[in-house]
Scaffold this active site. Sequence first.
Site, PDB file in Angstrom:
ATOM      1  N   ASN A 111     -55.911   0.541  42.441  1.00 40.52           N
ATOM      2  CA  ASN A 111     -54.652   0.244  42.913  1.00 40.52           C
ATOM      3  C   ASN A 111     -53.957  -0.933  42.162  1.00 40.52           C
ATOM      4  OD1 ASN A 111     -54.162   1.934  45.333  1.00 40.52           O
ATOM      5  ND2 ASN A 111     -56.346   1.274  45.509  1.00 40.52           N
ATOM      6  N   GLU A 112     -52.985  -0.683  41.128  1.00 37.20           N
ATOM      7  CA  GLU A 112     -52.641  -1.700  40.469  1.00 37.20           C
ATOM      8  C   GLU A 112     -51.492  -2.512  41.019  1.00 37.20           C
ATOM      9  OE1 GLU A 112     -53.937  -2.225  37.606  1.00 37.20           O
ATOM     10  OE2 GLU A 112     -54.162  -0.368  36.496  1.00 37.20           O
ATOM     11  N   PRO A 113     -51.183  -3.710  40.698  1.00 37.52           N
ATOM     12  CA  PRO A 113     -50.372  -4.717  41.222  1.00 37.52           C
ATOM     13  C   PRO A 113     -48.860  -3.940  41.425  1.00 37.52           C
ATOM     14  CG  PRO A 113     -51.385  -5.844  39.426  1.00 37.52           C
ATOM     15  CD  PRO A 113     -51.856  -4.483  39.146  1.00 37.52           C
TER      16      PRO A 113
ATOM     17  N   THR B  46     -55.750  -3.555  33.027  1.00 39.90           N
ATOM     18  CA  THR B  46     -56.656  -2.600  33.260  1.00 39.90           C
ATOM     19  C   THR B  46     -57.414  -1.901  32.070  1.00 39.90           C
ATOM     20  OG1 THR B  46     -55.687  -2.380  35.594  1.00 39.90           O
ATOM     21  CG2 THR B  46     -57.454  -0.709  34.764  1.00 39.90           C
TER      22      THR B  46
ATOM     23  N   SER C  27     -49.031  -2.269  44.263  1.00 41.25           N
ATOM     24  CA  SER C  27     -49.541  -1.119  45.122  1.00 41.25           C
ATOM     25  C   SER C  27     -49.249  -1.437  46.586  1.00 41.25           C
ATOM     26  CB  SER C  27     -51.025  -0.568  45.010  1.00 41.25           C
ATOM     27  OG  SER C  27     -51.123  -0.012  43.820  1.00 41.25           O
TER      28      SER C  27
END
Length: 640
Positions: A155-157, A174, A159
């Site tokens: 879950n990337e920034p 990532t 999310s």
Amino acid sequence: MLNPNERIPCRIYDRASDASVAAANEIAGLIRQHAASGDRCVLGLVSGSSPVNVYNELVRLHRDESLSFANVVTFNLDEFFPMQPFELQSVSRFMHEHLFDHVDLPESQIHLLDGSLPRDEIAAHCQKYEHAIRDHGGLDLQLLGINRAGHIGLNEPGSDRGSRTRMITLDQITRTDAASDFFGAENVPRHALTMGVGTILEARRILLLAFGEGKAGIVKRTVEGFANASTPSTFLQDHPDVTLLLDEAAASNLMRVQSPWLLGDVTWDASTIRRAVIDLSDSTGKAILKLTDADYNEQGLQDLLAAHGSAYDINLRVFRHLQSTITGWPGGKPDHAKQAGDRPGNRDDIFPKRILLFSPHPDDDVISMGGTLIRLVDQGHEVHVAYQTSGNIAVFDEDALRYAEFVEEFCQQFGLAASGLDELADHVDTFLRNKKAGQIDSDQVQNIKGLIRRNEARQGARCCGVRDEHLHFLDLPFYQTGRVKKSPISDADLDITIDLLRRIQPHQIYAAGDLSDPHGTHRTCLSVILQSCLRCQNEPWYESAVVWFYRGAWQEWSTHQIEMAVPLSPQEVERKRQAIFKHQSQKDRALFPGSDAREFWQRAEARNAETARRYDALGLAEYAAIEGFVRWDGQSGVEL
């Protein structure tokens, strides 16, 4: 009891291995508890470097203590897309290699996200995954890791807190962090499947693992910052039963470690006093000897004054310690150079010394302590360099092809006999031109890449004045897998290292204490050295041996940690740079750059200059650069 400054409970362990065993024991206890009740235990699992020792310990518990996984159901967090299950980088392969193939977990109870599906089937697949978790009653325990951006799962920034299992586009941080697994960032997929933040937060219990200096910044933001979508890990603050398991390095930026005097009573030992005074000097912008009682009181250090006297006395004590760390003679002084008041600890009764510098990769010697290496050679010591690994996975394919073509054409042009050379050149050309992303190199290509690194290491060491016969290429077996994932340390690794120690019988040993390299080679190499030293500790020669840790390629020692500071002149900085330049395969663009986009020589010079600047700001002598070292205490860090 939760620290008042921390929004998530944290347990700090001396070593990452201790934290891993603690996590494995909790998971094992949960499995046994559910088995005793006749229930299934539903685990959310994670891949990556952090949980490897957790899985190793679970496998040991299954093998040696009859821990059964027959009642366990697993759901893994994520998977790259596209990704076939058999590929080297797949979560499926990772989990089977590290856990599933070694325990009695039924295949039907394993759930993995499938990165091999057509894109138009992904949404339905993710929805089915969510339903399967719910059908099994939800996750009893979710194991997590964390990256520098604070993602949990993938879950990337940005999310959402309520997000569910889905496909996501990976950000550059990532993909850079994953570069070491894919033999270059350009090979990392741009998409992935991941459990959502909301899915993770519904687990009844969460354990998050974070190890190493590289995680210290994000751990602080996660634990002490405010919850926000730009750092998904901060959403864990809302979970009723979550614990972070940290080693000392990952916890180093937490206030209770960095500035414990701001939280309550502390034990004012020499190290804590030094850290507090240096921190006070930094925050006030004053040199140490200019700090006043008022400065101490205004920064919450009244207890330090009360326990240890006036600012003047404390300042002088810390200043003298820092001054004593500075030496232009890292190997000790000959009789004609000795002066009253020289710093102790380098056995000046032995001169010249035998020096053994261990370099995990073929360039760590010159990158991390090239100036000190030059100084030791120039001052007349017998300096040996041991290159622990070949570093062959860090060579670009085009470099290997270029060298193979050069040798072939050289032999042809000068009419030199080269039996089998044409066949080798054809193999290299065919293999590399048809190589798939992430594919392991053939033995021939690995050998060529290893020879490239070996020749560069030889040239770099010569630039520092080290004699060819004092260079030792150990090629430790743990590294010889052809892939980023390495084998565990074996007796063969220790035997090679111990044999070298016994042959040289060094008075000083230098080892890389920088544990933040992208794929853990430094950590493993250091453990090999320290275990080998302990096996030699009762031998007569070892009585006069001192082990120093250096850093530089990935991290630098903090000022309060440094026990030996070797100042470099501008000429030595330039000479060190030229030695680094000899490593042409790592020049301009490294295959595994880590989180720092700068070239290695730029990182090294910037960090050495910054260490010198910090010493200057504290009121000590001004130098162009300083390389810092910490002395090993003889016990800690053996099992990292």
